[in-house]
Design a protein around this motif. Structure first.
Motif, PDB file in Angstrom:
ATOM      1  N   ALA A  46      40.011 -24.919 -13.634  1.00 22.26           N
ATOM      2  CA  ALA A  46      39.984 -26.855 -13.685  1.00 22.26           C
ATOM      3  C   ALA A  46      40.138 -26.596 -16.382  1.00 22.26           C
ATOM      4  O   ALA A  46      39.940 -26.608 -15.947  1.00 22.26           O
ATOM      5  N   ALA A  47      40.471 -28.432 -15.639  1.00 24.05           N
ATOM      6  CA  ALA A  47      40.369 -28.486 -17.415  1.00 24.05           C
ATOM      7  C   ALA A  47      39.154 -28.870 -17.868  1.00 24.05           C
ATOM      8  O   ALA A  47      38.894 -28.044 -19.081  1.00 24.05           O
ATOM      9  N   THR A  48      37.959 -28.627 -17.388  1.00 23.94           N
ATOM     10  CA  THR A  48      36.908 -28.924 -17.624  1.00 23.94           C
ATOM     11  C   THR A  48      35.849 -28.016 -16.878  1.00 23.94           C
ATOM     12  O   THR A  48      34.504 -27.626 -17.521  1.00 23.94           O
ATOM     13  N   ALA A  49      36.718 -26.612 -16.554  1.00 22.59           N
ATOM     14  CA  ALA A  49      35.609 -25.165 -16.493  1.00 22.59           C
ATOM     15  C   ALA A  49      35.879 -24.549 -17.995  1.00 22.59           C
ATOM     16  O   ALA A  49      36.846 -23.726 -17.994  1.00 22.59           O
ATOM     17  N   CYS A  50      34.755 -24.909 -19.076  1.00 25.22           N
ATOM     18  CA  CYS A  50      35.246 -24.207 -20.215  1.00 25.22           C
ATOM     19  C   CYS A  50      35.029 -22.700 -20.256  1.00 25.22           C
ATOM     20  O   CYS A  50      36.361 -22.110 -21.288  1.00 25.22           O
ATOM     21  N   THR A  51      34.893 -22.056 -19.070  1.00 21.57           N
ATOM     22  CA  THR A  51      34.321 -20.654 -19.030  1.00 21.57           C
ATOM     23  C   THR A  51      34.697 -20.209 -19.314  1.00 21.57           C
ATOM     24  O   THR A  51      34.905 -18.559 -18.983  1.00 21.57           O
ATOM     25  N   GLU A  52      35.470 -20.169 -17.589  1.00 20.76           N
ATOM     26  CA  GLU A  52      37.113 -19.518 -17.615  1.00 20.76           C
ATOM     27  C   GLU A  52      38.215 -19.622 -18.720  1.00 20.76           C
ATOM     28  O   GLU A  52      38.720 -18.179 -18.230  1.00 20.76           O
ATOM     29  N   CYS A  53      38.076 -20.047 -19.602  1.00 23.85           N
ATOM     30  CA  CYS A  53      38.957 -19.655 -20.816  1.00 23.85           C
ATOM     31  C   CYS A  53      38.508 -18.892 -21.787  1.00 23.85           C
ATOM     32  O   CYS A  53      38.913 -17.615 -22.649  1.00 23.85           O
ATOM     33  N   HIS A  54      36.465 -19.663 -22.007  1.00 23.58           N
ATOM     34  CA  HIS A  54      36.157 -18.944 -23.028  1.00 23.58           C
ATOM     35  C   HIS A  54      35.076 -18.671 -21.978  1.00 23.58           C
ATOM     36  O   HIS A  54      33.738 -19.747 -22.133  1.00 23.58           O
ATOM     37  N   ALA A  55      34.376 -17.721 -22.101  1.00 32.83           N
ATOM     38  CA  ALA A  55      33.136 -17.306 -22.087  1.00 32.83           C
ATOM     39  C   ALA A  55      31.873 -17.755 -22.489  1.00 32.83           C
ATOM     40  O   ALA A  55      31.839 -17.577 -23.764  1.00 32.83           O
ATOM     41  N   ALA A  56      31.237 -18.198 -21.569  1.00 37.84           N
ATOM     42  CA  ALA A  56      29.534 -18.457 -22.605  1.00 37.84           C
ATOM     43  C   ALA A  56      29.241 -17.562 -23.551  1.00 37.84           C
ATOM     44  O   ALA A  56      29.127 -16.499 -22.752  1.00 37.84           O
ATOM     45  N   LYS A  57      28.719 -17.897 -24.734  1.00 40.47           N
ATOM     46  CA  LYS A  57      27.712 -16.517 -25.514  1.00 40.47           C
ATOM     47  C   LYS A  57      25.967 -16.727 -24.364  1.00 40.47           C
ATOM     48  O   LYS A  57      25.655 -17.583 -24.018  1.00 40.47           O
ATOM     49  N   LYS A  58      26.036 -15.079 -24.829  1.00 42.03           N
ATOM     50  CA  LYS A  58      24.995 -15.165 -24.121  1.00 42.03           C
ATOM     51  C   LYS A  58      23.931 -15.257 -24.846  1.00 42.03           C
ATOM     52  O   LYS A  58      23.674 -15.714 -26.258  1.00 42.03           O
TER      53      LYS A  58
END
Lengths: 352, 508
Positions: B496-508
């Motif tokens: 989904a367009a708003t699923a940020c972490t599916e393309c770039h993982a969150a920074k630990k």
């Protein structure tokens, strides 16, 4: 001077003033400061991620929100701006697809809030922002009533120094050469910051290039006399919560006539009263003089009349007197004649 | 006291109504959706403004009520039904009004006297005059399949002495002179279709629809039998044509420069019927474009010039407009939506259709020569982009140039190219229009010369957005717009367009 007449004069003067200033308001159209900035919102690009809300909260150092900014379920309800949220993104169902629209102050070229503010707490800045000065504000909240977009909000919870709160277009950041917070953090380019003139050009170009994507209208180009925040959309604007019944007349034009009279009336009050007083005084003086004059004249007339009468009376008395004397003389003569006759008769009788 | 209360109530009510009229939100009255048999009767419109709203007439309902006896309302001669109600032609406004009022109301009254359920009678004006209504009625497309079924039907015999049965429907058609017009107006087409269907039905043979919903209801149309490979419609057309601008001066020879070789056969195969391009064919017959659309425009063609007729992007029947619509397909829209509808206006893109040939004046007169030239030009054309070699395409790319809140994005580059190529596999248009080297790459690597080593995005899209000088987005916007935009246009729902972490993982 009668009270009714005085009020009538006042009303007449007021009307003249009103007419002159209203026509001044009518011919004057402020099309924004040249080179002023604005933001173009493109609803076809917005994905409703709320990153702009988060950025706004951060750069304006607003209180932490109870619901985190990555919770998108808040958009199931229609929201509005608050004293601690200068911008909200709302979700609208248009057809079968959701369409998002960001709501914030539109920074009108001729702001209704500023025109309604009698202490000048609102100011249209040359950057394009409509700024608010809490130190001037008296808290009347006229701005909240005046704004057709229902933007200014109030710190009702603060009993001591409540302020009116709204989006500032990040004027301080713009002056530093930075982008407004929301624009900087928008990942999709749904917000474009630039000079308003350029934005209009970009909007037109997009509409021209994608005729079946966009409605052929730039919302904010002329609405309420124009706004610094512009919108283009594929869905009818009325369906994404933007009023289409506002017309293109700037708010100040509606109020400049009647409101323009107010300071004039207030300023001219002493002049009017003094004038009215002077008039009354003068009138009184004149009437008094007239009265004096009249009395004097009357007295003179009366005296002349009396003299005439006296003279007539005197003449009459003289004539009467003369007549009486004549009568008495005649009578005396007659008596003397008769006496003389009697004496003669008696003499005659004696002789016989 | 009571009187004052009354006055107060009334004034409040009036004020309320006034406010409502001024700006109170009024609920829209939900319009009743009527069926495909809705006929809007507005016959009197031709005489000026209507006094009453138009009449809503449900035709199928009435057909049922008169037990399918058309002659109850229409003049029937032999096997021909007249489309107009109780008359042959429109006379005067007064007479027309009388025709409808007398006949409709009389029938309604008689029916209710007979104790049956009936329609509105005299005095119930607004029951019929109810104004326009929403309807499920849609226009049928008489496509190749339907045409073939009529053409090959035993029930539509060829007239005596003729080889084909064309003139049964195309009444003005003669074998020696093709005229494929069908009907001048709605009345005529209904008379033709319905009369013939009824005639066949009387002979107890399988026949076409006689009620409105049979043709005008999309759900019913969906049940029609489709002939998959209907043979080509024969109207004496050639397989290829060479489209040329007519000479500006009548005496001058046509300039063959920039003529367009046109594959007529291919376009017949991919379209439903002739009307798609020859958009007046049902009333005027199939005529050459240039008959109405001349270089200067003329009245028959609504003053639309040849150039406009071929290039107007918003028109459905123009070349460019139709091709632009084809790009709306999900597998095309990913790239083509961003290119916009105004075309590239480059010489290369014009040259995709327009060829520069020089030929003698004899070609202008000789149609066969033109056809052969066009065919030859098609033969020599490239059919696909041979440059793209899948295994030479970078497989995975890490996009980390902007990494800040999130980690670098892992981008499955080769997989995506394959997916795009897959969508174009059997598409002739894609094959030809993407045939220049690395054209497919230009879908994403736009606005730079097509090459196997396109410039980095950041070389045009700056990292920080300075003051705006042109409509070029900054790097972050460019990436998101390209990826999310393409996913949206192609209908790819995950991520989904708003699923940020599916393309770039969150920074630990």
């Amino acid at each position: 001077m009668k009270r009714r007449k005085f009020i009538g004069m006042l009303a007449g003067a007021g009307a003249c003033l009103a007419a002159s200033s209203a026509s001044a308001g009518g011919t004057h159209h402020f099309t924004g400061y040249p080179e002023s900035f604005g933001v173009l919102f493109d609803s076809t690009k917005c994905i409703g991620c709320r990153k702009c809300e988060a950025a706004c909260n951060k750069v304006n150092e607003l209180p932490a929100q109870p619901v985190p900014f990555d919770d998108l379920t808040v958009m199931d309800k229609r929201r509005r701006t608050h004293h601690d949220t200068f911008t909200v993104v709302n979700k609208y169902a248009v057809g079968d697809k959701p369409v998002y629209r960001k709501q914030q102050c539109n920074h009108c070229l001729e702001p209704a809030c500023a025109s309604a503010c009698f202490v000048g707490a609102f100011k249209k800045d040359k950057t394009g922002a409509v700024s608010y000065d809490a130190s001037k504000c008296v808290g009347c909240r006229y701005c909240m009533i005046a704004c057709p977009f229902e933007i200014p909000t109030y710190e009702y919870h603060d009993p001591v120094t409540p302020r009116v709160r709204k989006c500032t277009m990040c004027q301080p950041r713009i002056e530093e050469g930075k982008l407004p917070g929301c624009v900087e953090d928008c990942p999709k380019g749904a917000l474009v910051f630039g000079r308003r003139e350029d934005l209009l050009g970009i909007a037109r170009e997009r509409i021209r290039k994608h005729p079946d994507t966009y409605i052929n209208h730039i919302y904010g180009e002329n609405e309420m006399g124009g706004t610094s925040w512009l919108y283009i959309s594929g869905a009818p604007f009325s369906q994404i919560g933007l009023r289409e019944d506002l017309g293109i007349t700037p708010a100040p034009q509606f109020t400049s006539g009647p409101l323009g009279v107010v300071p004039a009336i207030v300023g001219l009050w002493p002049v009017f009263l003094t004038g009215a007083y002077a008039l009354t005084k003068r009138k009184e003086k004149i009437s008094e003089e007239e009265q004096h004059h009249a009395v004097a004249e009357a007295v003179a007339d009366a005296q002349a009349e009396a003299a005439k009468k006296l003279k007539a009376a005197m003449d009459k008395a003289e004539r009467d007197k003369q007549a009486a004397v004549d009568r008495e003389v005649k009578k005396a003569l007659k008596d003397a004649e008769e006496a003389r006759k009697k004496e003669a008769e008696a003499a005659d009788a004696g002789e016989q | 006291m009571l009187r004052w209360v009354g006055i107060l109530c009334v004034s409040m009510a009036v004020a309320g109504i006034g406010l409502n009229a001024l700006g109170g939100k009024q609920e829209q009255v939900a319009t009743k959706q009527l069926g495909a048999d809705l006929v809007t009767i507005d016959t009197l419109k031709q005489f000026g403004d209507l006094e009453y709203p138009v009449v809503r007439f449900e035709h199928d309902k009435h057909t049922k009520a008169v037990e399918g006896k058309c002659e109850s309302c229409h003049k029937v001669t032999g096997n021909t039904v007249t489309a107009k109600f109780k008359r042959e032609a429109d006379t005067t406004a007064a007479e027309l009004k009388a025709v409808y009022h007398d006949n409709c109301i009389k029938c309604h009254t008689d029916t209710s006297k007979a104790g049956k359920k009936s329609g509105p009678e005299s005095g119930q004006c607004r029951t019929c005059h109810a104004g326009p209504a929403e309807t499920s009625r849609t226009l049928p497309t008489f496509d190749k399949s339907l045409h073939y079924r009529h053409q090959s039907s035993k029930m539509v015999p060829a007239p005596a002495g003729q080889k084909d049965n064309c003139s049964k429907c195309h009444t003005q058609d003669k074998p020696e002179k093709r005229n494929l017009s069908f009907a001048e107006n709605k009345d005529q087409s209904h008379e033709k279709c319905v009369s013939c269907h009824m005639e066949i039905a009387k002979a107890k043979q399988p026949s076409g629809p006689v009620e409105c919903s049979g043709c005008h209801d999309a759900t019913v149309r969906a049940t029609f039998k489709k002939v998959a490979d209907a043979p080509r419609l024969e109207a004496g057309q050639s397989d290829f044509a060479l489209l040329m601008a007519e000479p500006a001066k009548p005496s001058a020879e046509p300039a063959l420069v920039n003529a367009v070789p046109f594959n007529h056969k291919k376009h017949e195969e991919t379209n439903e019927n002739c009307s798609v391009c020859h958009h007046t064919s049902s009333t005027k017959g199939v005529v050459a474009c240039s008959q109405c659309h001349t270089s200067l425009g003329k009245e028959e063609g609504a003053f639309i010039t040849t150039e406009q007729a071929m290039h107007r992007v918003t028109a459905k029947a123009s070349c460019v407009g139709c091709h632009a619509q084809a790009q709306d397909k999900k597998q095309c829209a990913g790239c083509h939506t961003f290119m916009g509808r105004t075309g590239q206006k480059t010489e290369a893109s014009c040259a995709k259709c327009h060829v520069s040939i020089t030929a003698g004046p004899e070609m202008a007169q000789d149609k066969t020569m033109q056809v052969n030239t066009a065919a030859m030009l098609f033969d020599t054309r490239a059919k696909s982009d041979t440059v793209v070699k899948i295994d030479e395409i970078p497989e995975n790319i890490e996009i980390g140039v902007l990494a800040n809140e999130y980690q670098a994005s892992k981008f499955p580059h080769r997989k995506i190219v394959q997916k795009i190529m897959e969508g174009m596999k059997d598409d002739a248009m894609a094959a030809y229009f993407h045939a220049s080297p690395n054209a497919v790459c230009s879908g994403c690597h736009h606005n730079s010369p097509a090459s196997a080593n396109p410039p980095k995005c950041v070389s045009c899209h700056g990292k920080g957005a300075g003051p705006l000088t042109e409509a070029k987005p900054d790097l972050k916007t460019a990436y998101h717009q390209q990826c999310i935009g393409c996913h949206t246009e192609m209908g790819i729902e995950k991520p989904a367009a708003t699923a940020c972490t599916e393309c770039h993982a969150a920074k630990k």
